[in-house]
Design a protein around this motif. Structure first.
Motif, PDB file in Angstrom:
ATOM      1  N   PHE A   1      15.049  53.778  16.137  1.00 13.12           N
ATOM      2  CA  PHE A   1      13.931  53.797  15.748  1.00 13.12           C
ATOM      3  C   PHE A   1      13.163  52.156  14.917  1.00 13.12           C
ATOM      4  N   HIS A   2      12.696  51.279  15.713  1.00 17.00           N
ATOM      5  CA  HIS A   2      11.656  49.820  15.162  1.00 17.00           C
ATOM      6  C   HIS A   2      10.224  50.469  14.876  1.00 17.00           C
ATOM      7  N   PRO A   3      10.475  50.022  13.667  1.00 13.28           N
ATOM      8  CA  PRO A   3       9.128  49.926  13.747  1.00 13.28           C
ATOM      9  C   PRO A   3       7.982  48.580  14.426  1.00 13.28           C
ATOM     10  N   THR A   4       8.169  47.418  14.745  1.00 10.75           N
ATOM     11  CA  THR A   4       7.926  47.193  16.014  1.00 10.75           C
ATOM     12  C   THR A   4       8.284  46.611  17.131  1.00 10.75           C
ATOM     13  N   LEU A   5       7.874  45.956  17.813  1.00 12.94           N
ATOM     14  CA  LEU A   5       8.814  45.375  19.090  1.00 12.94           C
ATOM     15  C   LEU A   5       9.432  43.961  18.143  1.00 12.94           C
ATOM     16  N   GLY A   6       9.060  43.122  17.901  1.00  9.41           N
ATOM     17  CA  GLY A   6       9.468  42.452  17.708  1.00  9.41           C
ATOM     18  C   GLY A   6      11.187  42.336  16.856  1.00  9.41           C
ATOM     19  N   SER A   7      10.716  43.952  15.776  1.00  7.77           N
ATOM     20  CA  SER A   7      11.986  43.832  15.257  1.00  7.77           C
ATOM     21  C   SER A   7      13.071  44.494  15.999  1.00  7.77           C
ATOM     22  N   ALA A   8      12.752  45.018  17.163  1.00  7.39           N
ATOM     23  CA  ALA A   8      13.615  46.091  18.089  1.00  7.39           C
ATOM     24  C   ALA A   8      14.571  45.008  18.923  1.00  7.39           C
ATOM     25  N   VAL A   9      13.617  43.796  18.768  1.00 12.85           N
ATOM     26  CA  VAL A   9      14.531  42.486  19.686  1.00 12.85           C
ATOM     27  C   VAL A   9      15.275  41.513  19.042  1.00 12.85           C
ATOM     28  N   ASP A  10      14.436  42.062  17.506  1.00 16.27           N
ATOM     29  CA  ASP A  10      15.257  40.818  16.149  1.00 16.27           C
ATOM     30  C   ASP A  10      16.765  41.728  16.478  1.00 16.27           C
ATOM     31  N   ALA A  11      16.733  42.897  16.294  1.00  9.54           N
ATOM     32  CA  ALA A  11      17.965  44.251  15.997  1.00  9.54           C
ATOM     33  C   ALA A  11      19.169  44.147  16.835  1.00  9.54           C
ATOM     34  N   TRP A  12      18.496  43.885  18.257  1.00  9.05           N
ATOM     35  CA  TRP A  12      18.900  43.412  20.000  1.00  9.05           C
ATOM     36  C   TRP A  12      20.074  42.240  19.875  1.00  9.05           C
ATOM     37  N   LEU A  13      19.155  41.740  19.402  1.00 14.98           N
ATOM     38  CA  LEU A  13      19.707  40.085  18.725  1.00 14.98           C
ATOM     39  C   LEU A  13      21.504  39.823  17.784  1.00 14.98           C
ATOM     40  N   ASP A  14      20.709  40.833  16.894  1.00 20.80           N
ATOM     41  CA  ASP A  14      21.826  41.128  15.388  1.00 20.80           C
ATOM     42  C   ASP A  14      22.989  41.696  16.165  1.00 20.80           C
ATOM     43  N   VAL A  15      22.432  42.627  17.344  1.00 21.20           N
ATOM     44  CA  VAL A  15      23.924  42.994  18.120  1.00 21.20           C
ATOM     45  C   VAL A  15      24.370  42.397  18.566  1.00 21.20           C
TER      46      VAL A  15
END
Length: 219
Positions: A196-210
């Protein structure tokens, strides 16, 4: 409550049993006469055939509302894709974004028994038609205002189907009451906090970290 108690038994039709028992209780104890609201008599047969005539005013409202939804969806995806492009040093084609709206999956309705199968079908179709292999689906879940038992079971099935293809299922901007329902439906083992991600931007950041972690591991 009965549905939740029977949910742990996968081969038991909990919803059907709950409906039958509830119907029998209404008849046996005359619950409809003491203030319990029931569906009542259901009209028999098929409705009469009629053509859905629309007036000019109806067409204007439908076209206007559809255009507004399409514009908002395009603007939302366009901003997100540009943010992604800046961080990955790639170029964004706005016209291509209109084609690729299914890569970040958006669902503008509650999830319940009537549309659960459609949701599952659309997610699977979006992953199958993606121009590149999909490793993670992020559902833009801000418009999802509710989840029922049927859709909760569907999410579990969808998670397993995607996992078999090496695809993760995540959610962004899901409202706390909806997420609380997922907890009550015992889906936390399938969807832990990192899904779960609070925003779409944080979801993108999490994928970039992966992605950065995978590149570092192969360096």
């Amino acid at each position: 409550m009965l549905i939740l108690l029977l949910k742990r038994f996968e081969k038991v039709p909990g919803i059907l049993i709950a409906v039958v028992i509830s119907s029998l209780c209404v008849v046996a104890f005359d619950l409809d006469r003491v203030g319990v609201k029931v569906l009542g008599t259901i009209p028999q047969g098929l409705p009469a055939f009629a053509l859905p005539w629309m007036s000019g005013a109806d067409i204007v409202r439908i076209v206007g509302g559809g255009f507004a939804v399409a514009l908002i969806a395009f603007a939302d995806t366009s901003v997100l894709s540009r943010t992604f492009a800046i961080r990955t040093h790639t170029r964004v084609d706005p016209n291509q974004e209109m084609i690729g709206l299914g890569v970040l999956f958006r669902w503008d309705a509650p999830l319940f028994f009537a549309n659960a199968e459609l949701f599952q079908q659309r997610v699977i179709e979006a992953t199958a038609q993606a121009p590149a292999p999909v490793k993670r689906v992020v559902v833009a879940a801000e418009p999802v205002t509710s989840v029922d038992v049927t859709s909760a079971d569907m999410l579990g099935d969808l998670h397993r189907a995607l996992k078999e293809r090496g695809i993760e299922l995540h959610f962004a901007e899901m409202k706390d009451p909806v997420r609380d329902k997922l907890r009550r439906f015992e889906l936390t083992s399938i969807f832990p906090d990192e899904c779960f991600h609070p925003t779409l931007g944080s979801a993108v950041d999490a994928w970039l970290d992966v992605g950065r972690g995978e590149r570092a591991a192969h360096a």
